[in-house]
Scaffold this motif. Structure first.
Motif, PDB file in Angstrom:
ATOM      1  N   GLU B 198     -12.213  -2.017   8.414  1.00  0.00           N
ATOM      2  CA  GLU B 198     -11.848  -3.360   7.956  1.00  0.00           C
ATOM      3  C   GLU B 198     -10.934  -3.329   6.723  1.00  0.00           C
ATOM      4  N   ILE B 199     -11.286  -2.492   5.727  1.00  0.00           N
ATOM      5  CA  ILE B 199     -10.524  -2.502   4.465  1.00  0.00           C
ATOM      6  C   ILE B 199      -9.237  -1.694   4.586  1.00  0.00           C
ATOM      7  N   LEU B 200      -9.385  -0.416   4.960  1.00  0.00           N
ATOM      8  CA  LEU B 200      -8.256   0.509   4.932  1.00  0.00           C
ATOM      9  C   LEU B 200      -7.025   0.006   5.688  1.00  0.00           C
ATOM     10  N   PRO B 201      -7.175  -0.482   6.956  1.00  0.00           N
ATOM     11  CA  PRO B 201      -5.966  -0.903   7.675  1.00  0.00           C
ATOM     12  C   PRO B 201      -5.247  -2.061   6.979  1.00  0.00           C
ATOM     13  N   ASN B 202      -5.955  -2.824   6.167  1.00  0.00           N
ATOM     14  CA  ASN B 202      -5.346  -4.009   5.577  1.00  0.00           C
ATOM     15  C   ASN B 202      -4.764  -3.792   4.180  1.00  0.00           C
ATOM     16  N   ILE B 203      -4.952  -2.585   3.633  1.00  0.00           N
ATOM     17  CA  ILE B 203      -4.328  -2.333   2.330  1.00  0.00           C
ATOM     18  C   ILE B 203      -3.337  -1.184   2.408  1.00  0.00           C
ATOM     19  N   SER B 204      -3.024  -0.728   3.637  1.00  0.00           N
ATOM     20  CA  SER B 204      -2.219   0.496   3.761  1.00  0.00           C
ATOM     21  C   SER B 204      -0.825   0.353   3.162  1.00  0.00           C
ATOM     22  N   GLY B 205      -0.205  -0.813   3.240  1.00  0.00           N
ATOM     23  CA  GLY B 205       1.152  -1.001   2.716  1.00  0.00           C
ATOM     24  C   GLY B 205       1.242  -0.768   1.214  1.00  0.00           C
ATOM     25  N   PRO B 206       0.563  -1.617   0.413  1.00  0.00           N
ATOM     26  CA  PRO B 206       0.614  -1.450  -1.044  1.00  0.00           C
ATOM     27  C   PRO B 206       0.165  -0.067  -1.500  1.00  0.00           C
ATOM     28  N   VAL B 207      -0.779   0.501  -0.760  1.00  0.00           N
ATOM     29  CA  VAL B 207      -1.318   1.796  -1.146  1.00  0.00           C
ATOM     30  C   VAL B 207      -0.253   2.893  -0.983  1.00  0.00           C
ATOM     31  N   LEU B 208       0.608   2.753   0.044  1.00  0.00           N
ATOM     32  CA  LEU B 208       1.707   3.697   0.242  1.00  0.00           C
ATOM     33  C   LEU B 208       2.707   3.598  -0.910  1.00  0.00           C
ATOM     34  N   THR B 209       3.026   2.363  -1.311  1.00  0.00           N
ATOM     35  CA  THR B 209       3.926   2.144  -2.441  1.00  0.00           C
ATOM     36  C   THR B 209       3.377   2.833  -3.682  1.00  0.00           C
ATOM     37  N   ASP B 210       2.085   2.645  -3.917  1.00  0.00           N
ATOM     38  CA  ASP B 210       1.435   3.244  -5.067  1.00  0.00           C
ATOM     39  C   ASP B 210       1.527   4.763  -5.007  1.00  0.00           C
ATOM     40  N   PHE B 211       1.354   5.320  -3.794  1.00  0.00           N
ATOM     41  CA  PHE B 211       1.451   6.766  -3.627  1.00  0.00           C
ATOM     42  C   PHE B 211       2.822   7.261  -4.066  1.00  0.00           C
ATOM     43  N   GLY B 212       3.874   6.531  -3.658  1.00  0.00           N
ATOM     44  CA  GLY B 212       5.233   6.924  -4.021  1.00  0.00           C
ATOM     45  C   GLY B 212       5.433   6.974  -5.521  1.00  0.00           C
ATOM     46  N   LEU B 213       4.970   5.923  -6.221  1.00  0.00           N
ATOM     47  CA  LEU B 213       5.148   5.878  -7.677  1.00  0.00           C
ATOM     48  C   LEU B 213       4.351   6.982  -8.368  1.00  0.00           C
ATOM     49  N   ARG B 214       3.102   7.191  -7.920  1.00  0.00           N
ATOM     50  CA  ARG B 214       2.289   8.250  -8.526  1.00  0.00           C
ATOM     51  C   ARG B 214       2.953   9.603  -8.328  1.00  0.00           C
ATOM     52  N   PHE B 215       3.502   9.810  -7.122  1.00  0.00           N
ATOM     53  CA  PHE B 215       4.166  11.076  -6.844  1.00  0.00           C
ATOM     54  C   PHE B 215       5.301  11.290  -7.848  1.00  0.00           C
ATOM     55  N   MET B 216       6.048  10.217  -8.117  1.00  0.00           N
ATOM     56  CA  MET B 216       7.154  10.323  -9.067  1.00  0.00           C
ATOM     57  C   MET B 216       6.633  10.681 -10.460  1.00  0.00           C
ATOM     58  N   PHE B 217       5.554  10.010 -10.909  1.00  0.00           N
ATOM     59  CA  PHE B 217       4.998  10.318 -12.225  1.00  0.00           C
ATOM     60  C   PHE B 217       4.485  11.767 -12.257  1.00  0.00           C
ATOM     61  N   ALA B 218       3.944  12.247 -11.116  1.00  0.00           N
ATOM     62  CA  ALA B 218       3.463  13.630 -11.063  1.00  0.00           C
ATOM     63  C   ALA B 218       4.624  14.601 -11.245  1.00  0.00           C
ATOM     64  N   VAL B 219       5.756  14.311 -10.584  1.00  0.00           N
ATOM     65  CA  VAL B 219       6.928  15.181 -10.732  1.00  0.00           C
ATOM     66  C   VAL B 219       7.396  15.178 -12.186  1.00  0.00           C
ATOM     67  N   LEU B 220       7.427  13.981 -12.806  1.00  0.00           N
ATOM     68  CA  LEU B 220       7.853  13.879 -14.207  1.00  0.00           C
ATOM     69  C   LEU B 220       6.934  14.697 -15.105  1.00  0.00           C
TER      70      LEU B 220
END
Lengths: 317, 288
Positions: B198-220
């Motif tokens: 119920e929860i996971l399929p409905n938050i997958s979009g924003p969560v992917l965006t968040d993953f991208g930004l975190r990945f960038m901060f990790a590289v920095l």
């Protein structure tokens, strides 16, 4: 000032102090995870059981952890965090020679950045979606996402190598002339400013645009005020709270960046002291430096919150 | 049986895509990111030279046919070292971000679904942890544990977990308040089922965006650590280490120091361009 506001401020400050206590516990635990103990590390190859035992007692390592924490906290609060393990100098002295340089670097950066980023942020809010706005947005977005070391490297190539305005690396020996001081600060300040201006500008622009969408601005438009007047007289005064909040938050992010920038430019500040201490695993020095940075960070975040509270008109009556 | 799945099954044939899903900036970002991901995977196999071999008699050699990006302070091929280093820069950041999302995400959803004391305890703990600046935590942990790839991964993962927890919990709480979750709960479904179906399929979009930004901060973060000598240790080298070890070439403007810096910049700007231009409904509010 009313009672509610005072209560909010007092509770915000209390939260900051509690958080700092938590941070000190975390830092203490983190530096205590070292496999083996400090006494062993100090003597290294020359460790005899007697010598290690003596030092262990001198450093109170035979006491339980919570007692050592209280002891350490007490000495930290009274301004005597002990001696460095590497060169045996008092930590208070080491910090005292480095801290003013770092504070100077931070203040110069703030004085340079805040006016520039406010001008950029407000002007791109006025000419929203114009070519100017898009260019500034793209530039600041790129600056935010590039690490300080890349900006620093490119700045040295541009200003020191191609234009020959400055020496590539900072140095300091004895008395400095005004010109030398300028050269010492120019590139570190430039590098830190790039990141800071980008952050403050983006939040300023967002805050002003937010105010421009409100109904009192609509009224001003309908009564026929000129765009410049609407922005400067109606939108900006109402955006001051969020902007002050953004400035304090951005400056708190500046602290971490300053550690890197000081190391890159060989700047004799607290950040380089900390990085050197980590490289030599000088635990007491690391603990002291990290606590200073965390305290400054928490102070700025609390300041940001308080700026937000004070600017909220609903709390003034 | 997610709602999402049914929707796409019905919509896909009826609505052929007329527009690209991404704007121009997003396409540029996606291309850059895809390029570097491919390089990270195949880099060591396409490197023209052995990354550790001392080949050029000229130190900080200029760009020429044999060494397309010049040679470094020991006369090694810079192009080969960047191709091999991509694996460290991108690999470590990816694994660390993934671990942070795994830990923070599952705890965040658990907190949102369980509510009550579980939510309270987890939220308080992570709120306190988030108040330590990321570079300070990294320095303390590296001082305590020494620097190695596993320590770097664990450190960055640990530092990002509280932030991920906050985002996932916030998103999951919004979904958790909706009727279909209440219905599932009334049916007597387990917590695991609620989270998964119920929860996971409905938050997958924003969560992917968040993953991208975190990945960038990790590289920095990782490149900064390597640059000050506390990240990836020799003989291995990520892009931050490459800038560091060739810093003496800065005075001559050697490509050995400029090229790795440009590699870092293109990767992080690319990720930011991509994330910035993702569909708005995917947006998540992230603070660093």
């Amino acid at each position: 000032m009313n009672a509610l506001l005072v209560r909010l401020l007092v509770s915000r400050i209390a939260i900051a102090i509690l958080t700092l206590l938590f941070v000190s516990v975390a830092v203490f635990l983190g530096t205590e995870m070292l496999p083996g103990d400090v006494a062993q590390a100090v003597y290294g190859q020359n460790a005899t059981p007697d010598a290690v035992e003596g030092l262990r007692r001198a450093l109170h390592l035979d006491q339980p952890a919570y007692l050592r924490y209280l002891l350490w906290l007490g000495r930290l609060l009274t301004g005597d965090p002990g001696n460095s393990l590497v060169n045996n100098l008092p930590i208070a002295e080491l910090v005292a020679t480095r801290l003013p340089n770092s504070l100077m670097l931070a203040s110069v950066t703030i004085v340079v950045c805040v006016p520039m980023s406010l001008i950029l942020g407000i002007s791109s809010a006025i000419w929203q979606d114009s070519l100017y706005d898009r260019t500034v947005s793209l530039a600041t977005m790129s600056l935010v996402s590039v690490p300080e070391l890349v900006i620093a490297t490119l700045a040295v190539i541009m200003f020191a190598v191609n234009l020959r305005w400055f020496p590539a690396l900072s140095y300091s020996a004895g008395l400095l002339s005004l010109n030398q001081i300028f050269q010492l600060f120019a590139l570190p300040v430039f590098t830190l400013s790039c990141v800071l201006i980008a952050q403050i500008m983006r939040t300023t622009r967002a805050a002003v645009i937010d105010c421009l969408r409100s109904s009192y601005v609509e009224t001003a438009v309908l009564k026929g005020a000129r765009p410049m007047r609407i922005v400067l007289n109606h939108a900006v005064p109402n955006a001051i709270g969020p902007i002050a909040n953004a400035v304090a938050l951005s400056v708190s992010h500046l602290l971490g960046g300053a550690v890197i920038v000081e190391t890159i430019f060989n700047f004799p500040g607290l950040g380089r002291l900390l990085v050197d201490a980590v490289a030599t695993r000088d635990m007491p020095l690391i603990q002291a430096c990290v606590i200073i940075y965390c305290a400054a960070y928490l102070f700025l975040v609390a300041l940001a919150d308080i700026a937000g509270m004070l600017s909220n008109p609903r709390l003034r009556h | 049986m997610s709602v999402d799945h049914n929707n796409t099954a019905i919509e896909a044939p009826a609505q052929p895509r007329r527009r690209l899903p991404l704007s121009l900036g997003g396409m540029v970002g996606a291309t850059i990111v895809a390029f570097w991901v491919v390089v990270a995977i195949i880099g060591p196999y396409i490197a023209p030279h052995d990354a550790g071999a001392l080949l050029d008699d000229d130190l900080f050699g200029h760009m020429r046919w044999k060494f397309p990006l010049g040679s470094d302070y020991l006369g090694r091929d810079v192009l080969s070292r960047i191709l091999v280093g991509a694996r460290y820069s991108i690999g470590v950041a990816t694994v660390a971000t993934f671990l942070a999302v795994l830990m923070g995400g599952s705890l965040g959803m658990l907190a949102a679904v369980s509510r009550g004391p579980v939510d309270m305890t987890l939220s308080r703990l992570f709120d306190a942890l988030i108040s330590i600046p990321s570079k300070m935590s990294a320095l303390v942990l590296i001082a305590a544990l020494g620097s190695s790839i596993p320590v770097l991964i664990a450190t960055v993962a640990g530092i990002f977990t509280p932030g991920v927890f906050r985002i996932w919990r916030g998103l999951a709480i919004n979904v958790n308040a909706l009727d279909f979750v209440e219905v599932a709960r009334a049916r007597g479904e387990s917590t695991a089922y609620l989270i998964r179906e119920e929860i996971l399929p409905n938050i997958s979009g924003p969560v992917l965006t968040d993953f991208g930004l975190r990945f960038m901060f990790a590289v920095l973060l990782l490149s900064s650590l390597s640059f000050v000598g506390l990240g990836v240790q020799p003989p291995d080298a990520d892009w931050g280490s490459l800038v560091r070890e060739n810093i003496d070439g800065l005075a001559d403007g050697a490509p050995a120091v400029i090229m790795p810096a440009i590699a870092i910049a293109t990767l992080t700007v690319g990720v930011n361009l991509l994330v910035d231009n993702l569909p708005r409904r995917w947006s998540s509010t992230v603070e660093h």
